[in-house]
Write an enzyme that holds these catalytic residues in place. Sequence first.
Site, PDB file in Angstrom:
ATOM      1  N   ALA A 117      41.181  36.403  47.833  1.00 16.93           N
ATOM      2  CA  ALA A 117      40.577  37.591  48.374  1.00 16.93           C
ATOM      3  C   ALA A 117      39.768  38.387  47.250  1.00 16.93           C
ATOM      4  O   ALA A 117      38.631  39.022  47.783  1.00 16.93           O
ATOM      5  CB  ALA A 117      41.633  38.432  49.132  1.00 16.93           C
ATOM      6  N   ALA A 118      40.235  38.260  46.106  1.00 17.84           N
ATOM      7  CA  ALA A 118      39.699  39.234  45.156  1.00 17.84           C
ATOM      8  C   ALA A 118      38.130  39.023  44.822  1.00 17.84           C
ATOM      9  O   ALA A 118      38.151  37.573  44.456  1.00 17.84           O
ATOM     10  CB  ALA A 118      40.548  39.483  43.897  1.00 17.84           C
ATOM     11  N   PRO A 119      37.257  39.725  44.684  1.00 16.38           N
ATOM     12  CA  PRO A 119      37.428  41.231  44.561  1.00 16.38           C
ATOM     13  C   PRO A 119      37.360  41.983  46.106  1.00 16.38           C
ATOM     14  O   PRO A 119      37.280  43.269  46.247  1.00 16.38           O
ATOM     15  CB  PRO A 119      36.185  41.800  43.656  1.00 16.38           C
ATOM     16  CG  PRO A 119      35.252  41.065  44.032  1.00 16.38           C
ATOM     17  CD  PRO A 119      35.828  39.391  44.396  1.00 16.38           C
ATOM     18  N   GLY A 120      37.397  41.043  47.168  1.00 17.94           N
ATOM     19  CA  GLY A 120      37.490  41.603  48.343  1.00 17.94           C
ATOM     20  C   GLY A 120      36.002  41.699  49.306  1.00 17.94           C
ATOM     21  O   GLY A 120      36.071  42.590  50.452  1.00 17.94           O
ATOM     22  N   LYS A 122      34.610  39.735  51.112  1.00 18.35           N
ATOM     23  CA  LYS A 122      35.007  38.955  52.501  1.00 18.35           C
ATOM     24  C   LYS A 122      36.167  39.762  53.134  1.00 18.35           C
ATOM     25  O   LYS A 122      36.037  39.840  54.424  1.00 18.35           O
ATOM     26  CB  LYS A 122      35.387  37.348  52.511  1.00 18.35           C
ATOM     27  CG  LYS A 122      33.936  36.849  51.903  1.00 18.35           C
ATOM     28  CD  LYS A 122      33.880  35.176  51.639  1.00 18.35           C
ATOM     29  CE  LYS A 122      32.856  34.911  50.896  1.00 18.35           C
ATOM     30  NZ  LYS A 122      33.004  35.130  49.416  1.00 18.35           N
ATOM     31  N   ASP A 140      45.698  37.125  46.026  1.00 16.19           N
ATOM     32  CA  ASP A 140      44.957  36.671  44.851  1.00 16.19           C
ATOM     33  C   ASP A 140      45.976  36.505  44.140  1.00 16.19           C
ATOM     34  O   ASP A 140      46.926  37.066  43.670  1.00 16.19           O
ATOM     35  CB  ASP A 140      43.742  37.701  44.620  1.00 16.19           C
ATOM     36  CG  ASP A 140      42.631  36.853  43.861  1.00 16.19           C
ATOM     37  OD1 ASP A 140      41.507  36.289  44.538  1.00 16.19           O
ATOM     38  OD2 ASP A 140      42.944  36.393  42.593  1.00 16.19           O
ATOM     39  N   ASP A 186      38.458  31.123  50.587  1.00  8.14           N
ATOM     40  CA  ASP A 186      37.370  31.161  49.817  1.00  8.14           C
ATOM     41  C   ASP A 186      37.457  30.754  48.205  1.00  8.14           C
ATOM     42  O   ASP A 186      37.692  31.710  47.610  1.00  8.14           O
ATOM     43  CB  ASP A 186      36.803  32.819  49.837  1.00  8.14           C
ATOM     44  CG  ASP A 186      35.559  33.023  49.267  1.00  8.14           C
ATOM     45  OD1 ASP A 186      34.466  31.857  49.460  1.00  8.14           O
ATOM     46  OD2 ASP A 186      35.160  33.992  48.664  1.00  8.14           O
ATOM     47  N   CYS A 239      31.239  28.879  46.772  1.00 10.92           N
ATOM     48  CA  CYS A 239      29.789  29.103  46.595  1.00 10.92           C
ATOM     49  C   CYS A 239      29.349  28.230  45.666  1.00 10.92           C
ATOM     50  O   CYS A 239      28.722  28.082  44.706  1.00 10.92           O
ATOM     51  CB  CYS A 239      29.545  30.457  45.846  1.00 10.92           C
ATOM     52  SG  CYS A 239      30.524  30.865  44.416  1.00 10.92           S
TER      53      CYS A 239
END
Length: 311
Positions: A117-120, A122, A140, A186, A239
């Site tokens: 999740a970091a840095p958040g 999404k 994370d 992600d 990405c």
Amino acid sequence: MGDIVIPSEFNERYSKLLGEDNKIFLDFCKKPLKKCIRINTLKVKNTDKFIENLDERYKLEKVPFCPYAYFIDHLNPGKMPEYFFGEIYIQDAASLIPPIALNLNPDGDEFVFDACAAPGSKTTQMAQIMNNKGCIVANDASNDRIKALFFNLESYGVMNIIVTGINMERPVPEKLYNKFTQILVDAPCSCEGTVRKDRKVLSRWSVRLLNFLSVQQKKIIKNAINMLKKDGILVYSTCTLAPEENEEVIDYALGNFDVEVEEIEIKNLKIREGITEWNGNDLSKDLKKCIRIYPQDNDTEGFFVTKLRKI
Ligand SMILES: C[S@@+](CC[C@H](N)C(=O)[O-])C[C@H]1O[C@@H](n2cnc3c(N)ncnc32)[C@H](O)[C@@H]1O
């Protein structure tokens, strides 16, 4: 961005993937990225008025596939007062897609796990789609990055949140199995798609790195699938556009777990379908439903997104 050096192996791979379009792809890799902001509707209640006000000071262009995001001509949106108030989040347009691909709604009945999740970016976007209802567990493995996550959750007014530090490469406790209605993975990746904003990405790039990351990503998706409820949705995104980190990871998931690929339908987004063959190996035909976002197609970063349902 003038003299970016494209490794010859990178060039060959994208020639294979894109054929004639490889030239335009490499040209876009060298073009600076347009700045993009997401309006944080957890804080901004009257978005029309907010946009009207911004419009007087900057040139805004609506992101065609996301109703609450705009390209902006400000060179450094991080210096805008709206940024300090947590009213805008600086997020590339392609990075908005994974939360949109999930089946989130503002009704408050979803139990969501954000595995990396970091840095958040999404996590905060998901909280806004969910209107701070339901619950998101934002996880994370990196303590340093969790600090940035906490900072963003607070700045952006996220309330429906629990933060955890599980290493998703290790087996997760069985008490977490079959718990979540929706999961976002992600995944950590080679970041090929971010070359427009960080040219160092290509100096770190190698096929060996892609293969190393692919092993890590398979471990993460396996554990995430175990945590997903039957009929739940898991979105896997990176990405990067390397098949080893994308289609090969999803092919592994399809071959080993009870999941199927779902179509992703996002209006006004130009996509290319996932590939079904790489390095002489046939992959599942269902991978056509994965989406590849090339920089030249929507003038964004490069991204890969897949939506899975647990059956
Ligand atoms: C692509 S970044 C996530 C970006 C984030 N989703 C966002 O939108 O802001 C990948 C994240 O995965 C985390 N990570 C790497 N290995 C991990 C693991 N084994 N378990 C959980 N998180 C991991 C990294 O610390 C990094 O923050």
